[in-house]
Design an enzyme around this catalytic site. Sequence first.
Site, PDB file in Angstrom:
ATOM      1  N   ASN A   9      46.918  34.445  43.759  1.00  0.00           N
ATOM      2  CA  ASN A   9      45.671  33.832  44.219  1.00  0.00           C
ATOM      3  C   ASN A   9      46.068  32.923  45.385  1.00  0.00           C
ATOM      4  O   ASN A   9      46.571  31.826  45.172  1.00  0.00           O
ATOM      5  CB  ASN A   9      45.033  33.029  43.072  1.00  0.00           C
ATOM      6  CG  ASN A   9      43.839  32.211  43.534  1.00  0.00           C
ATOM      7  OD1 ASN A   9      43.336  32.404  44.641  1.00  0.00           O
ATOM      8  ND2 ASN A   9      43.381  31.294  42.695  1.00  0.00           N
ATOM      9  N   TRP A  10      45.849  33.437  46.590  1.00  0.00           N
ATOM     10  CA  TRP A  10      46.306  32.688  47.773  1.00  0.00           C
ATOM     11  C   TRP A  10      45.477  31.434  48.020  1.00  0.00           C
ATOM     12  O   TRP A  10      45.863  30.575  48.798  1.00  0.00           O
ATOM     13  CB  TRP A  10      46.243  33.584  49.014  1.00  0.00           C
ATOM     14  CG  TRP A  10      47.301  34.651  49.078  1.00  0.00           C
ATOM     15  CD1 TRP A  10      48.190  35.002  48.099  1.00  0.00           C
ATOM     16  CD2 TRP A  10      47.584  35.493  50.202  1.00  0.00           C
ATOM     17  NE1 TRP A  10      49.009  36.014  48.550  1.00  0.00           N
ATOM     18  CE2 TRP A  10      48.657  36.343  49.833  1.00  0.00           C
ATOM     19  CE3 TRP A  10      47.021  35.637  51.480  1.00  0.00           C
ATOM     20  CZ2 TRP A  10      49.183  37.303  50.706  1.00  0.00           C
ATOM     21  CZ3 TRP A  10      47.542  36.593  52.343  1.00  0.00           C
ATOM     22  CH2 TRP A  10      48.619  37.407  51.955  1.00  0.00           C
ATOM     23  N   LYS A  11      44.308  31.346  47.405  1.00  0.00           N
ATOM     24  CA  LYS A  11      43.372  30.238  47.668  1.00  0.00           C
ATOM     25  C   LYS A  11      43.088  30.178  49.177  1.00  0.00           C
ATOM     26  O   LYS A  11      43.121  31.219  49.836  1.00  0.00           O
ATOM     27  CB  LYS A  11      43.912  28.928  47.101  1.00  0.00           C
ATOM     28  CG  LYS A  11      44.325  29.100  45.629  1.00  0.00           C
ATOM     29  CD  LYS A  11      44.529  27.825  44.900  1.00  0.00           C
ATOM     30  CE  LYS A  11      44.928  28.142  43.457  1.00  0.00           C
ATOM     31  NZ  LYS A  11      45.001  26.980  42.620  1.00  0.00           N
ATOM     32  N   HIS A  95      36.876  30.977  38.962  1.00  0.00           N
ATOM     33  CA  HIS A  95      38.069  30.112  39.020  1.00  0.00           C
ATOM     34  C   HIS A  95      37.643  28.663  38.795  1.00  0.00           C
ATOM     35  O   HIS A  95      36.555  28.257  39.213  1.00  0.00           O
ATOM     36  CB  HIS A  95      38.755  30.265  40.383  1.00  0.00           C
ATOM     37  CG  HIS A  95      40.090  29.596  40.418  1.00  0.00           C
ATOM     38  ND1 HIS A  95      40.217  28.252  40.656  1.00  0.00           N
ATOM     39  CD2 HIS A  95      41.335  30.066  40.196  1.00  0.00           C
ATOM     40  CE1 HIS A  95      41.505  27.923  40.583  1.00  0.00           C
ATOM     41  NE2 HIS A  95      42.201  29.012  40.318  1.00  0.00           N
ATOM     42  N   GLU A  97      38.391  26.033  40.236  1.00  0.00           N
ATOM     43  CA  GLU A  97      38.050  25.284  41.457  1.00  0.00           C
ATOM     44  C   GLU A  97      36.615  25.571  41.869  1.00  0.00           C
ATOM     45  O   GLU A  97      35.921  24.685  42.398  1.00  0.00           O
ATOM     46  CB  GLU A  97      39.057  25.641  42.567  1.00  0.00           C
ATOM     47  CG  GLU A  97      40.405  24.962  42.303  1.00  0.00           C
ATOM     48  CD  GLU A  97      41.622  25.671  42.867  1.00  0.00           C
ATOM     49  OE1 GLU A  97      41.473  26.555  43.737  1.00  0.00           O
ATOM     50  OE2 GLU A  97      42.737  25.328  42.418  1.00  0.00           O
ATOM     51  N   GLU A 167      43.488  29.870  32.341  1.00  0.00           N
ATOM     52  CA  GLU A 167      44.066  28.912  33.280  1.00  0.00           C
ATOM     53  C   GLU A 167      43.678  27.501  32.859  1.00  0.00           C
ATOM     54  O   GLU A 167      42.598  27.013  33.250  1.00  0.00           O
ATOM     55  CB  GLU A 167      43.539  29.181  34.695  1.00  0.00           C
ATOM     56  CG  GLU A 167      43.935  30.524  35.250  1.00  0.00           C
ATOM     57  CD  GLU A 167      44.057  30.493  36.762  1.00  0.00           C
ATOM     58  OE1 GLU A 167      45.096  30.917  37.266  1.00  0.00           O
ATOM     59  OE2 GLU A 167      43.130  30.023  37.445  1.00  0.00           O
ATOM     60  N   GLY A 173      48.284  23.901  39.759  1.00  0.00           N
ATOM     61  CA  GLY A 173      48.803  23.193  40.921  1.00  0.00           C
ATOM     62  C   GLY A 173      49.436  21.850  40.592  1.00  0.00           C
ATOM     63  O   GLY A 173      49.696  21.048  41.487  1.00  0.00           O
ATOM     64  N   SER A 212      50.596  26.907  37.261  1.00  0.00           N
ATOM     65  CA  SER A 212      52.003  26.562  37.521  1.00  0.00           C
ATOM     66  C   SER A 212      52.983  27.566  36.932  1.00  0.00           C
ATOM     67  O   SER A 212      54.043  27.189  36.442  1.00  0.00           O
ATOM     68  CB  SER A 212      52.310  25.137  37.047  1.00  0.00           C
ATOM     69  OG  SER A 212      51.509  24.203  37.755  1.00  0.00           O
ATOM     70  N   GLY A 233      49.175  30.953  41.749  1.00  0.00           N
ATOM     71  CA  GLY A 233      48.695  30.262  42.943  1.00  0.00           C
ATOM     72  C   GLY A 233      49.844  29.952  43.886  1.00  0.00           C
ATOM     73  O   GLY A 233      50.296  30.802  44.661  1.00  0.00           O
ATOM     74  N   GLY A 234      50.364  28.743  43.817  1.00  0.00           N
ATOM     75  CA  GLY A 234      51.395  28.280  44.749  1.00  0.00           C
ATOM     76  C   GLY A 234      52.570  29.242  44.919  1.00  0.00           C
ATOM     77  O   GLY A 234      53.010  29.508  46.045  1.00  0.00           O
TER      78      GLY A 234
HETATM   79  P1  PGA Z   1      48.996  27.505  40.502  1.00  0.00           P
HETATM   80  O1  PGA Z   1      47.500  28.085  40.597  1.00  0.00           O
HETATM   81  O2  PGA Z   1      49.890  28.681  40.141  1.00  0.00           O
HETATM   82  O3  PGA Z   1      49.299  26.963  41.864  1.00  0.00           O
HETATM   83  O4  PGA Z   1      48.996  26.470  39.437  1.00  0.00           O
HETATM   84  C1  PGA Z   1      47.031  29.071  39.722  1.00  0.00           C
HETATM   85  C2  PGA Z   1      45.579  29.361  40.006  1.00  0.00           C
HETATM   86  O5  PGA Z   1      44.824  28.422  40.341  1.00  0.00           O
HETATM   87  O6  PGA Z   1      45.134  30.511  39.919  1.00  0.00           O
END
Ligand code: PGA
Length: 252
Positions: A9-11, A95, A97, A167, A173, A212, A233-234
């Site tokens: 998930n590149w966001k 998601h 967010e 999640e 993050g 994470s 994500g990251g």
């Molecule tokens: P993260 O994000 O791996 O950076 O914690 C995961 C996500 O939000 O899908």
Amino acid sequence: MRRKLVAGNWKMNGNLAANSALLNELVAAVGHGASCDIAVCVPAPYLAQCQQQLVNTAVTWGGQDLSAHEAGAYTGEVAATMLADFGSHYVVVGHSERRAMHAESNALVAQKTLRALRCGLTPIICVGETLAEREGGQTTAVVGEQLEAVLAVLESADLTRLVVAYEPVWAIGTGKTATPDMAQEVHATLRGLLAARDPVAAAGTRILYGGSMKPDNARELMAMPDIDGGLIGGAALKSVDFLAIIAATSIQ
Ligand code: PGA
């Protein structure tokens, strides 16, 4: 046996040059076959780039959100058909967010899921509790309500076509990860809810862990019986990390 899925998930990250390098590195490493399914969920403007660079490779692609509407006067929104036009396989739905920053309700997430399925996309439905909810003993109730809202609008046949991602909001993050046992407990709960709807289909539904996930914790998370991959994500923004997580799916 469920085939594992590792989805990035590149966001809201990337640019043409950086994406090009990252995608080339992924393709060079996994080529045309991998021991798990692989996807990158990218900002909508980069879907064409993915289509160009990833067609006929083992890396699939998709979006991070979609509109609940079919088409029309919805400025700024992206329709499921548009994601499909660019060869998307997946779309992240609900998601945390988006739930937090765009006030997406369980009902809206359900409508978006339906829209994705009807256009042939595989929705990756995100559920997860906040730290306050976990500490208040509400994890099962919160994720249960989030998943049930989606299941309520689906046909049983849709169950095998969706992916669920657990999640925990407090792990996204932050560098804090749910322990494998904590994650497994929630994954088993989610599978139980799917099974109550259709036991045969539920056995095939993939449930990803996200929050994470990194090269150093991926292997033990992926080894749990109900963890069928990761939503990353990251660590999806660096090919070496993303590839290490992909590799962790086959070292059990
Ligand atoms: P993260 O994000 O791996 O950076 O914690 C995961 C996500 O939000 O899908």
